[in-house]
Design a protein around this motif. Structure first.
Motif, PDB file in Angstrom:
ATOM      1  N   UNK A 370      47.755   7.919 -27.900  1.00 19.21           N
ATOM      2  CA  UNK A 370      47.113   6.921 -27.029  1.00 19.21           C
ATOM      3  C   UNK A 370      46.650   7.571 -25.719  1.00 19.21           C
ATOM      4  N   UNK A 371      47.489   8.421 -25.127  1.00 16.23           N
ATOM      5  CA  UNK A 371      47.154   9.067 -23.853  1.00 16.23           C
ATOM      6  C   UNK A 371      45.971  10.015 -23.996  1.00 16.23           C
ATOM      7  N   UNK A 372      45.979  10.823 -25.064  1.00 15.35           N
ATOM      8  CA  UNK A 372      44.878  11.754 -25.288  1.00 15.35           C
ATOM      9  C   UNK A 372      43.561  11.014 -25.504  1.00 15.35           C
ATOM     10  N   UNK A 373      43.629   9.906 -26.237  1.00 14.74           N
ATOM     11  CA  UNK A 373      42.420   9.121 -26.471  1.00 14.74           C
ATOM     12  C   UNK A 373      41.880   8.552 -25.162  1.00 14.74           C
ATOM     13  N   UNK A 374      42.794   8.050 -24.306  1.00 11.76           N
ATOM     14  CA  UNK A 374      42.375   7.524 -23.016  1.00 11.76           C
ATOM     15  C   UNK A 374      41.801   8.597 -22.113  1.00 11.76           C
ATOM     16  N   UNK A 375      42.415   9.796 -22.105  1.00 13.53           N
ATOM     17  CA  UNK A 375      41.925  10.903 -21.292  1.00 13.53           C
ATOM     18  C   UNK A 375      40.543  11.356 -21.773  1.00 13.53           C
ATOM     19  N   UNK A 376      40.377  11.481 -23.081  1.00 18.17           N
ATOM     20  CA  UNK A 376      39.083  11.880 -23.640  1.00 18.17           C
ATOM     21  C   UNK A 376      37.996  10.866 -23.293  1.00 18.17           C
ATOM     22  N   UNK A 377      38.329   9.599 -23.397  1.00 20.55           N
ATOM     23  CA  UNK A 377      37.375   8.534 -23.075  1.00 20.55           C
ATOM     24  C   UNK A 377      36.992   8.582 -21.598  1.00 20.55           C
ATOM     25  N   UNK A 459      34.446  18.639 -22.257  1.00 20.92           N
ATOM     26  CA  UNK A 459      35.889  18.505 -22.042  1.00 20.92           C
ATOM     27  C   UNK A 459      36.410  17.229 -22.703  1.00 20.92           C
ATOM     28  N   UNK A 460      35.588  16.183 -22.711  1.00 26.64           N
ATOM     29  CA  UNK A 460      35.994  14.962 -23.412  1.00 26.64           C
ATOM     30  C   UNK A 460      36.109  15.195 -24.909  1.00 26.64           C
ATOM     31  N   UNK A 461      35.154  15.939 -25.478  1.00 30.17           N
ATOM     32  CA  UNK A 461      35.200  16.262 -26.901  1.00 30.17           C
ATOM     33  C   UNK A 461      36.431  17.073 -27.263  1.00 30.17           C
ATOM     34  N   UNK A 462      36.857  17.993 -26.352  1.00 30.06           N
ATOM     35  CA  UNK A 462      38.056  18.801 -26.601  1.00 30.06           C
ATOM     36  C   UNK A 462      39.284  17.909 -26.746  1.00 30.06           C
ATOM     37  N   UNK A 463      39.377  16.887 -25.896  1.00 27.34           N
ATOM     38  CA  UNK A 463      40.557  16.016 -25.966  1.00 27.34           C
ATOM     39  C   UNK A 463      40.475  15.013 -27.117  1.00 27.34           C
ATOM     40  N   UNK A 464      39.284  14.679 -27.563  1.00 32.48           N
ATOM     41  CA  UNK A 464      39.171  13.901 -28.806  1.00 32.48           C
ATOM     42  C   UNK A 464      39.671  14.745 -29.994  1.00 32.48           C
ATOM     43  N   UNK A 465      39.388  16.061 -29.947  1.00 32.76           N
ATOM     44  CA  UNK A 465      39.885  16.971 -30.988  1.00 32.76           C
ATOM     45  C   UNK A 465      41.406  17.013 -30.984  1.00 32.76           C
ATOM     46  N   UNK A 466      42.012  17.129 -29.792  1.00 33.53           N
ATOM     47  CA  UNK A 466      43.475  17.127 -29.690  1.00 33.53           C
ATOM     48  C   UNK A 466      44.074  15.805 -30.176  1.00 33.53           C
TER      49      UNK A 466
END
Length: 524
Positions: A370-377, A459-466
């Motif tokens: 949930x956190x990674x998705x929010x950060x990526x968004x 950078x957003x795409x990187x966190x969507x990958x994570x």
């Protein structure tokens, strides 16, 4: 006589109180202070890695300015220590079997001390890389040996709590590194980052001397045939003498020593050659060993592949992308990250032996997703906007903090606890070194490619990958990981080998244990 009858028949108040007390649930054993102290000292070596991670997050800003480095040079400098640590973790298994767990910890501190001094006095980029190489070897030794020693010295009732200490001190080291960045950031450019890196040599001196006061691992002592010394250590580190005897019996059985052999010094059966151990682990594993290897290596892979080092090492870059431009606020924000990470790891240590490994691990990974998705968004919104969007900035800062909090309550400590307790004694040193090697390789790949990755997919795409990787991790843990809470190290092995059907195996073992206890009670 008549006056005594009521007392004899249990009518009076005092006997009634005694009978009621008999029905009270047994009190849990108190924490073994000696085992606690041993685990604390051994795990403090992990502060070396934590400090390096934290301090490089800020020091890279000033190194880049001082040496005019490119982004690629910086990401290599930051991440290369993880690759170098492979040398230490690969050698630590053999070294700890030869000279003992305790002296291996001392060796780790000594090597890191030399590396920190070299980094502090570096005059150019190449010299700095030499210091990173030496320090990396020390980190590799510390990462492998601290969890192994702690697991081997801990009683079953507190093994999760005590074996989580390495992760606690990694987090404490990260926080100290962040504070060091802020403290020395006002010094002249050529001095500030050198103090940040060089001061890491100081704790390694105290750690090396402190560890000399610890006992040797009882399992290593048994494997050397020193049963008398092992018994002394087990008596001190167990919750009761009965548990000490049971632990000694289990270790003797695993080492191939006959049960009736109780001399202080005994002849240990010839151990399997290293080549045979590696063959059993990698070339011809039994279903049990294969299942253990999948879990032990898999948890290390997912711990790093889900992006923790990207967040911790490049937190200043993330906050910069989120809209925080000046160095001082960025460094203060990183201190907040370190503080939250340390607080929540402390919370986790008190629940590991109460809640169990699986519930904490699964809850942790779910929160990370949930956190990674929010950060990526949030980062994607900011990147595609021409003006500062305060709610998106707040979302990025909040999700970074929640991500490290959720990581710290499960994925962080349980990786080291779980991987150090599932391998059989004969394979433990080598098995743990494979896990640590995977951990460092993935960490190195992530930290050495993160800036390039953000250039390629944003950078957003990187966190969507994570986020996607964390989802895969959740499925992997849910389907393949048995609960090891409350079982001794020799018993844990029996839970593995059935892969996706481990739940039925766990029920069988529970029924078998209950039957044995009922039979023993009936005999008494």
């Amino acid at each position: 006589m008549a006056d005594r009858k009521p007392e004899e028949n249990g009518v009076s108040g005092k006997p009634k109180q005694l009978m009621m007390a008999d029905f009270d649930p047994p009190k849990p054993p108190k924490r073994n202070k000696y085992a606690f102290a041993c685990a604390m000292l051994a795990s403090m070596t992990s502060i070396l890695l934590g400090y390096d991670i934290g301090v490089m997050s800020g020091a890279q800003i000033y190194i880049k300015k001082d040496f005019n480095c490119t982004d690629v040079q910086i990401e290599v400098l930051v991440g290369i220590l993880n690759v170098y640590s492979l040398v230490g973790s690969a050698a630590a298994g053999k070294t700890s079997d030869m000279i003992g767990r305790r002296y291996t910890i001392v060796l780790a501190g000594a090597i890191f001390f030399i590396g920190a001094i070299l980094m502090g006095f570096a005059t150019n980029y190449a010299f700095l890389m030499v210091g990173r190489f030496v320090a990396g070897i020390g980190v590799g030794y510390a990462l492998m040996i601290a969890p192994v020693y702690t697991a081997e010295v801990s009683p079953a009732s507190a093994r999760g709590f005590l074996t989580s200490f390495p992760e606690v001190f990694i987090n404490a080291g990260i926080l100290l590194g962040y504070v060091s960045n802020f403290a020395f950031s006002k010094l002249p450019l050529h001095l500030g980052w050198r103090f940040m890196l060089g001061i890491g040599a100081i704790p390694s001196i105290f750690l090396a001397f402190g560890v000399l006061g610890m006992p040797e691992s009882p399992r290593w002592l048994v494997m050397q045939g020193r049963l008398g010394d092992a018994k002394i250590v087990l008596d001190k580190t167990s919750d009761s003498l009965e548990e000490s005897k049971l632990r000694l019996a289990d270790i003797k059985e695993a080492a191939g020593i006959p049960e009736d052999c109780n001399d202080d010094i005994v002849q240990v059966p010839k151990r399997t050659a290293d080549e045979a151990i590696w063959k059993e682990l990698l070339l011809h594993p039994t279903p049990t060993v294969r299942h253990i290897l999948m879990c032990g290596v898999g948890i290390h892979f997912f711990q790093q592949a889900s992006g923790i080092d990207a967040v911790v090492l490049y937190s200043t870059k993330i906050f910069e992308k989120a809209g925080i431009e000046r160095d001082t606020p960025k460094l203060l924000a990183t201190i907040a990250v370190g503080f939250v990470k340390t607080i929540f790891i402390l919370v986790a240590t008190f629940f590991l032996d109460k809640v169990g490994r699986r519930p904490l691990l699964l809850s942790s990974v779910a929160g990370m997703i949930v956190s990674l998705m929010g950060l990526a968004f949030g980062l994607t919104i900011i990147e595609h906007s021409d003006q500062k969007i305060m709610w998106a900035v707040a979302l990025c800062i909040a999700t970074v903090l929640t991500y490290v909090a959720f990581f710290s309550i499960g994925m962080g400590p349980i990786t080291w606890v779980y991987s150090s307790e599932i391998f059989p004694l004969r394979l433990r040193a080598q098995g743990c070194s494979i896990g640590v090697a995977m951990n460092r390789v993935v960490s190195g790949v992530i930290s050495m490619t993160f800036l390039s990755l953000t250039d390629a997919i944003t950078i957003g795409g990187a966190f969507f990958l994570f986020t996607g990787i964390a989802i895969v991790a959740f499925v992997f843990f849910y389907t393949l990981f048995p609960e090891t809470h409350g079982r001794n190290l020799e018993e844990v092995e029996q839970l593995f080998g059935t892969f996706f059907r481990w739940r039925s195996r766990s029920v069988e073992l529970k029924m078998k244990r209950e039957a044995e206890m009922a039979t023993k009670k009936a005999q008494e």
